[in-house]
Structures are given as structure tokens and as C-alpha cells.
Motif scaffolding. Structure first.
Motif, PDB file in Angstrom:
ATOM      1  N   GLU A  52      25.000 -25.557  25.397  1.00 54.73           N
ATOM      2  CA  GLU A  52      24.890 -26.875  26.028  1.00 54.73           C
ATOM      3  C   GLU A  52      25.212 -27.984  25.040  1.00 54.73           C
ATOM      4  N   ARG A  80      26.759 -19.398  28.143  1.00 54.57           N
ATOM      5  CA  ARG A  80      25.494 -20.067  28.482  1.00 54.57           C
ATOM      6  C   ARG A  80      24.637 -19.155  29.351  1.00 54.57           C
ATOM      7  N   LEU A  81      25.247 -18.471  30.307  1.00 54.00           N
ATOM      8  CA  LEU A  81      24.521 -17.524  31.160  1.00 54.00           C
ATOM      9  C   LEU A  81      23.942 -16.387  30.318  1.00 54.00           C
ATOM     10  N   LEU A  84      20.874 -17.530  28.519  1.00 60.10           N
ATOM     11  CA  LEU A  84      19.710 -17.626  29.420  1.00 60.10           C
ATOM     12  C   LEU A  84      19.100 -16.245  29.658  1.00 60.10           C
ATOM     13  N   ARG A  89      15.182 -15.946  30.796  1.00 50.32           N
ATOM     14  CA  ARG A  89      14.990 -17.010  31.787  1.00 50.32           C
ATOM     15  C   ARG A  89      15.783 -16.621  33.030  1.00 50.32           C
ATOM     16  N   ASP A  91      15.275 -16.787  36.363  1.00 52.28           N
ATOM     17  CA  ASP A  91      15.451 -17.747  37.451  1.00 52.28           C
ATOM     18  C   ASP A  91      16.497 -18.795  37.079  1.00 52.28           C
ATOM     19  N   ASP A  92      16.436 -19.287  35.843  1.00 53.04           N
ATOM     20  CA  ASP A  92      17.425 -20.272  35.388  1.00 53.04           C
ATOM     21  C   ASP A  92      18.813 -19.658  35.351  1.00 53.04           C
ATOM     22  N   ALA A  93      18.887 -18.395  34.941  1.00 58.29           N
ATOM     23  CA  ALA A  93      20.176 -17.709  34.867  1.00 58.29           C
ATOM     24  C   ALA A  93      20.795 -17.575  36.257  1.00 58.29           C
ATOM     25  N   GLU A  95      20.158 -19.423  38.911  1.00 55.69           N
ATOM     26  CA  GLU A  95      20.521 -20.750  39.408  1.00 55.69           C
ATOM     27  C   GLU A  95      21.815 -21.240  38.765  1.00 55.69           C
ATOM     28  N   PHE A  96      21.932 -21.038  37.455  1.00 54.59           N
ATOM     29  CA  PHE A  96      23.139 -21.469  36.737  1.00 54.59           C
ATOM     30  C   PHE A  96      24.366 -20.710  37.241  1.00 54.59           C
ATOM     31  N   GLU A 100      27.176 -23.021  38.903  1.00 51.56           N
ATOM     32  CA  GLU A 100      28.285 -23.310  37.997  1.00 51.56           C
ATOM     33  C   GLU A 100      29.363 -22.231  37.951  1.00 51.56           C
TER      34      GLU A 100
END
Length: 210
Positions: A52, A80-81, A84, A89, A91-93, A95-96, A100
């Protein structure tokens, strides 16, 4: 030859060494040390997994670098994935990936294979800890979690920044070594060596073009 060495130092981000080398050899070259340091800081951010931050700094440097290079941006987002997932992480992975990466994969089918391979990490988040990297069945997935993957993307981004600044995407020295290696293989295939007259003529011609 001095110009080739100087170019290598600049491309590799060794600004102090480049300045000292230019002064010692009398090369008339000027470099922006601040710009080189910024490029190296961005590269280091990717190698450390701070994707990021790297994306933000590239956009501050020149937004067109990523805007005009969809494959590079996709590779940064994939990394970035991966980071994560490495941080567990999940849930964040997810969502990303949904927001994206999936849309970019839908628009560019050539991205789908890399996306699917990366998403497979969600099923094996501890693939490195479980030492599955030596298993041929898991090796392609485990490789994504290695430092080599970060370095690969960092080098791709470094090349794009260099190109945006009007420089070569790699140092002339590396290009020369690659060309000489290719040429040596061609000579060997023809039954020649650099010790032959024809081989020496070819090598001399290559050096004159650099």
C-alpha cells in the motif's frame, strides 16, 4: 565501459557510488540523487511487503506509471492480497479480492490464472509453516509466499519507474551480459568460439553497439 558501469550504478540505486565514480573517471553526468533514493525507497517497500505504501508513493511520484500499466498494477494488487493472507486477515483478503482483483480479472482474462493461483492460498494459509513448499503439488502456490515473489514485483515496478524517467528499464551492463550469453550460445551452435576470427568480429560488433 565507464559509461556502462555508471549506468549500472544509477539503475541499481547506488547514487553515492555513481557520483564518486563519475568524479573519479571524469564522466560528464548529472544525477538526481533524491529521485534515485525515492525509487529505492519504493522498491524497498515492495520487498518488505508494504505494498500500500509503495502504490501511494508511486502515485505521488507519477500517477501515469500505474494508470498506463494494468499488468503491473494487477501484480502489485496480487502481492497485496498475498500479504493479507500472510497476516491471516482472511476477511480483508476476500474483500480486497472481490473489490479490486475480481473486476480486473473479468476485464483481462489473462490475469485469471494468476488470480486463481493466489486465491488458492486461502485454502493453505500456513503452506510455508507446514513445509509444503517442497511438495511438487504445492510448490507453485508456496512460491507466492516466498521473498522471491516480492523481489520479482519490486523489480517490475523499478523498471516501470525507470522507463517513466526516460531511462532504460534495466542497466546496459545486464543487457550486455544477456546479449553476450545469447551470442555465445549461437556461436557454440555454429561450432565457433570467441577465439575464432568470426567470433571475435561478432563480439567486437556487439561492444560497438553498446
Amino acid at each position: 565501459m565507464n559509461a556502462i558501469v555508471f549506468d549500472y550504478l544509477v539503475v541499481q540505486g547506488m547514487s553515492d557510488a555513481a557520483v564518486a565514480f563519475a568524479q573519479a573517471t571524469g564522466i560528464s553526468q548529472s544525477i538526481d540523487q533524491g529521485m534515485i533514493q525515492e525509487r529505492m525507497d519504493i522498491r524497498k517497500a515492495v520487498e518488505d511487503g508494504r505494498v500500500e505504501e509503495a502504490v501511494r508513493r508511486v502515485n505521488e511520484l507519477d500517477p501515469e506509471i500505474l494508470d498506463t500499466n494494468p499488468p503491473l498494477l494487477f501484480h502489485l494488487f496480487l502481492l497485496r492480497l498475498i500479504e493479507l493472507i500472510r497476516a491471516e486477515r482472511v476477511d480483508d483478503a476476500l474483500e480486497f479480492a472481490t473489490l479490486e482483483l475480481a473486476p480486473r480479472g473479468a476485464q483481462n482474462p489473462e490475469f485469471l490464472a494468476d488470480l486463481e493461483r493466489t486465491m488458492a492460498l486461502l485454502a493453505f494459509p500456513n503452506i510455508v509453516k507446514d513445509d509444503l513448499s517442497s511438495d511438487p503439488a504445492y510448490a507453485p502456490i508456496a512460491k507466492l509466499m516466498s521473498r522471491d515473489q516480492r523481489v520479482k514485483v519490486a523489480m517490475e515496478l523499478n523498471a516501470a519507474i525507470l522507463e517513466s524517467q526516460g531511462q532504460g528499464m534495466e542497466s546496459k551492463l545486464i543487457g550486455l551480459v544477456r546479449l553476450m550469453s545469447w551470442g555465445e550460445k549461437r556461436l557454440n551452435k555454429a561450432g565457433l568460439t570467441v577465439d575464432d576470427d568470426r567470433g571475435r568480429q561478432w563480439a567486437d560488433a556487439v561492444l560497438r553497439e553498446v
